[in-house]
Motif scaffolding. Structure first.
Motif, mmCIF file in Angstrom:
data_model
loop_
_atom_site.group_PDB
_atom_site.id
_atom_site.type_symbol
_atom_site.label_atom_id
_atom_site.label_comp_id
_atom_site.label_asym_id
_atom_site.label_seq_id
_atom_site.Cartn_x
_atom_site.Cartn_y
_atom_site.Cartn_z
ATOM 1 N N ARG A 162 0.841 -1.188 0.000
ATOM 2 C CA ARG A 162 0.000 0.000 0.000
ATOM 3 C C ARG A 162 0.880 1.243 0.000
ATOM 4 O O ARG A 162 1.980 1.258 0.526
ATOM 5 C CB ARG A 162 -0.884 0.027 1.250
ATOM 6 C CG ARG A 162 -2.066 -0.899 1.217
ATOM 7 C CD ARG A 162 -2.895 -0.714 2.480
ATOM 8 N NE ARG A 162 -3.488 0.609 2.576
ATOM 9 C CZ ARG A 162 -4.163 1.060 3.627
ATOM 10 N NH1 ARG A 162 -4.276 0.304 4.706
ATOM 11 N NH2 ARG A 162 -4.685 2.256 3.635
ATOM 12 N N TRP A 163 0.379 2.314 -0.605
ATOM 13 C CA TRP A 163 1.064 3.593 -0.503
ATOM 14 C C TRP A 163 1.024 4.016 0.957
ATOM 15 O O TRP A 163 0.023 3.827 1.652
ATOM 16 C CB TRP A 163 0.385 4.626 -1.396
ATOM 17 C CG TRP A 163 0.497 4.283 -2.845
ATOM 18 C CD1 TRP A 163 -0.401 3.556 -3.581
ATOM 19 C CD2 TRP A 163 1.564 4.609 -3.730
ATOM 20 N NE1 TRP A 163 0.054 3.415 -4.875
ATOM 21 C CE2 TRP A 163 1.248 4.050 -4.997
ATOM 22 C CE3 TRP A 163 2.754 5.313 -3.571
ATOM 23 C CZ2 TRP A 163 2.090 4.185 -6.091
ATOM 24 C CZ3 TRP A 163 3.595 5.456 -4.673
ATOM 25 C CH2 TRP A 163 3.258 4.894 -5.915
ATOM 26 N N ARG A 164 2.115 4.568 1.440
ATOM 27 C CA ARG A 164 2.272 4.856 2.858
ATOM 28 C C ARG A 164 2.705 6.302 3.052
ATOM 29 O O ARG A 164 3.522 6.821 2.296
ATOM 30 C CB ARG A 164 3.314 3.902 3.451
ATOM 31 C CG ARG A 164 3.618 4.107 4.918
ATOM 32 C CD ARG A 164 4.512 3.001 5.457
ATOM 33 N NE ARG A 164 5.770 2.895 4.733
ATOM 34 C CZ ARG A 164 6.796 2.138 5.133
ATOM 35 N NH1 ARG A 164 6.688 1.402 6.224
ATOM 36 N NH2 ARG A 164 7.913 2.100 4.427
ATOM 37 N N THR A 177 -3.943 16.017 8.321
ATOM 38 C CA THR A 177 -3.230 15.370 7.221
ATOM 39 C C THR A 177 -3.408 13.866 7.280
ATOM 40 O O THR A 177 -3.615 13.208 6.254
ATOM 41 C CB THR A 177 -1.739 15.733 7.273
ATOM 42 O OG1 THR A 177 -1.589 17.157 7.243
ATOM 43 C CG2 THR A 177 -0.985 15.131 6.094
ATOM 44 N N ALA A 178 -3.356 13.291 8.484
ATOM 45 C CA ALA A 178 -3.567 11.855 8.644
ATOM 46 C C ALA A 178 -4.968 11.459 8.204
ATOM 47 O O ALA A 178 -5.157 10.439 7.530
ATOM 48 C CB ALA A 178 -3.343 11.458 10.106
ATOM 49 N N ASP A 179 -5.967 12.269 8.569
ATOM 50 C CA ASP A 179 -7.347 11.958 8.182
ATOM 51 C C ASP A 179 -7.508 11.935 6.665
ATOM 52 O O ASP A 179 -8.109 11.014 6.104
ATOM 53 C CB ASP A 179 -8.308 12.986 8.783
ATOM 54 C CG ASP A 179 -8.553 12.770 10.272
ATOM 55 O OD1 ASP A 179 -8.307 11.651 10.747
ATOM 56 O OD2 ASP A 179 -8.994 13.715 10.945
ATOM 57 N N ALA A 183 -8.297 8.758 4.111
ATOM 58 C CA ALA A 183 -9.390 8.811 3.133
ATOM 59 C C ALA A 183 -8.887 8.572 1.717
ATOM 60 O O ALA A 183 -9.648 8.096 0.859
ATOM 61 C CB ALA A 183 -10.095 10.162 3.220
ATOM 62 N N SER A 184 -7.597 8.870 1.475
ATOM 63 C CA SER A 184 -6.992 8.657 0.152
ATOM 64 C C SER A 184 -6.324 7.292 0.045
ATOM 65 O O SER A 184 -5.575 7.041 -0.888
ATOM 66 C CB SER A 184 -5.961 9.764 -0.131
ATOM 67 O OG SER A 184 -6.566 11.041 -0.068
ATOM 68 N N ASP A 185 -6.580 6.411 1.026
ATOM 69 C CA ASP A 185 -6.139 5.021 1.021
ATOM 70 C C ASP A 185 -4.650 4.849 1.275
ATOM 71 O O ASP A 185 -4.030 3.896 0.810
ATOM 72 C CB ASP A 185 -6.528 4.310 -0.287
ATOM 73 C CG ASP A 185 -6.621 2.800 -0.095
ATOM 74 O OD1 ASP A 185 -7.036 2.367 0.992
ATOM 75 O OD2 ASP A 185 -6.253 2.065 -1.035
ATOM 76 N N PHE A 186 -4.054 5.776 2.005
ATOM 77 C CA PHE A 186 -2.679 5.609 2.449
ATOM 78 C C PHE A 186 -2.654 4.889 3.796
ATOM 79 O O PHE A 186 -3.537 5.099 4.640
ATOM 80 C CB PHE A 186 -1.981 6.961 2.632
ATOM 81 C CG PHE A 186 -1.537 7.627 1.367
ATOM 82 C CD1 PHE A 186 -0.225 7.493 0.922
ATOM 83 C CD2 PHE A 186 -2.417 8.396 0.621
ATOM 84 C CE1 PHE A 186 0.194 8.117 -0.252
ATOM 85 C CE2 PHE A 186 -2.010 9.016 -0.546
ATOM 86 C CZ PHE A 186 -0.698 8.871 -0.991
#
Length: 319
Positions: A162-164, A177-179, A183-186
């Motif tokens: 997964r993108w991290r 930023t974490a939220d 939501a962007s699947d990181f």
């Protein structure tokens, strides 16, 4: 691999290990306005249970019927096409006359799927080649530059982690930023050694690590699917993290700060074991210039820039 496709992989492995018959459908080609991109997965269990999506719900019911009544009895992959005509596209609800081509594997090899899951879990990229004549798969190391390929002989696709996003600092801006990153699947990791942030970010899906950012980055391993964003505004923390991040394969490295402070930071970094070429990779001030003033707006600008870099979209130069 996004979280949806990772869930498909985990479900397929679990079902096969528990004795269920399973078919895996992969989107191999689309025309027009298809809802799901090439490479998307759907696992179908013999009793009709599904995990994932290949069309956003347009064709799944018909595909389940085909799998249960016919495809699961076969030993080789089958190509299934939806939306060849305008009438069929309308029947299955494919927008704008979209067409969908799927490769359905009725006998996926659990050992192969387990190997892919292991490599993804260890932040490695694996390339799989499936022979359409017999359904057998071969695995080899892959890279981010690999292209999806499917012809009359084989299908070749790559599966990566997964993108991290790794966020340095656990302040208010980091929370937003974490939220947005979730939501962007990181996958999101927040690092902060400060006692006042010892409780970390109160988010079940966010991993909080209390430690010196540079040490933690070395421990977790930064790969080409990782973005590192320094948001503490404290040079003692941000600069140490940036030193390691800029020397890593991270696809994006950014830091909070004004244009003046960004130039000072770049000069400081050059005094350490960081080359000019590496320093030039730093995105600062972090985020796209959209006039953001509040923490949520700034978080949106950060995610917008990270996503643009992720997909190779040109970003206006920051003066």
């Amino acid at each position: 691999m996004n979280s949806t496709d990772l869930s498909v992989l985990k479900a397929a492995v679990d079902w096969l290990n528990n004795g269920h018959s399973v078919a895996i459908a992969t989107v191999v080609q689309t025309w027009g306005s298809a809802p799901r991109p090439v490479g998307s997965w759907l696992a179908i269990r013999g009793d009709g249970q599904v995990m994932g999506s290949v069309s956003g719900g347009c064709v799944e019911d018909d595909l389940i019927r085909r799998v249960q009544s016919d495809i699961l009895t076969r030993s080789t992959p089958e190509m299934v096409v939806y939306g060849v005509s305008q009438q069929e596209a309308a029947r299955f609800g494919l927008p704008c006359g979209g067409t969908l081509r799927l490769l359905v594997e009725p006998k996926p090899e659990v050992q192969v799927l387990e190997a892919i899951l292991h490599s993804v879990s260890h932040h490695q990229i694996t390339s799989r080649t499936v022979q359409l004549s017999n359904g057998k798969s071969e695995l080899e190391p892959g890279s981010r530059t690999d292209s999806f390929l499917c012809n009359e002989v084989f299908m070749k696709t790559s599966y990566g982690p997964r993108w991290r996003m790794v966020i340095i600092g656990a302040g208010q801006l980091s929370l937003y930023t974490a939220d947005f990153a979730l939501a962007s699947d990181f996958e999101v990791i927040v690092i902060d050694p400060r006692e006042e942030y010892a409780e970390g970010i109160d988010r079940d899906q966010v991993q909080f690590i209390k430690g010196m950012p540079d040490d933690v980055l070395l421990e977790i391993g930064v790969d080409s699917h990782t973005a590192v964003v320094a948001l503490t505004h404290d040079p003692k923390l941000d600069d140490m993290a940036l030193m390691e991040a800029l020397k890593s394969p991270a696809f994006y490295v950014g830091a909070l700060g004004s244009r003046v402070n960004t130039q000072k930071r770049k000069s400081r970094l050059l005094d350490f074991d960081v080359t000019q070429e590496q320093v030039n990779q730093l995105h600062g001030p972090v985020g796209l210039h959209i006039g953001a003033l509040t923490p949520p707006e700034m978080a949106i600008s950060i995610l917008a820039e990270v996503i643009a870099v992720k997909y190779g979209v040109s970003i206006p130069k920051k003066n």
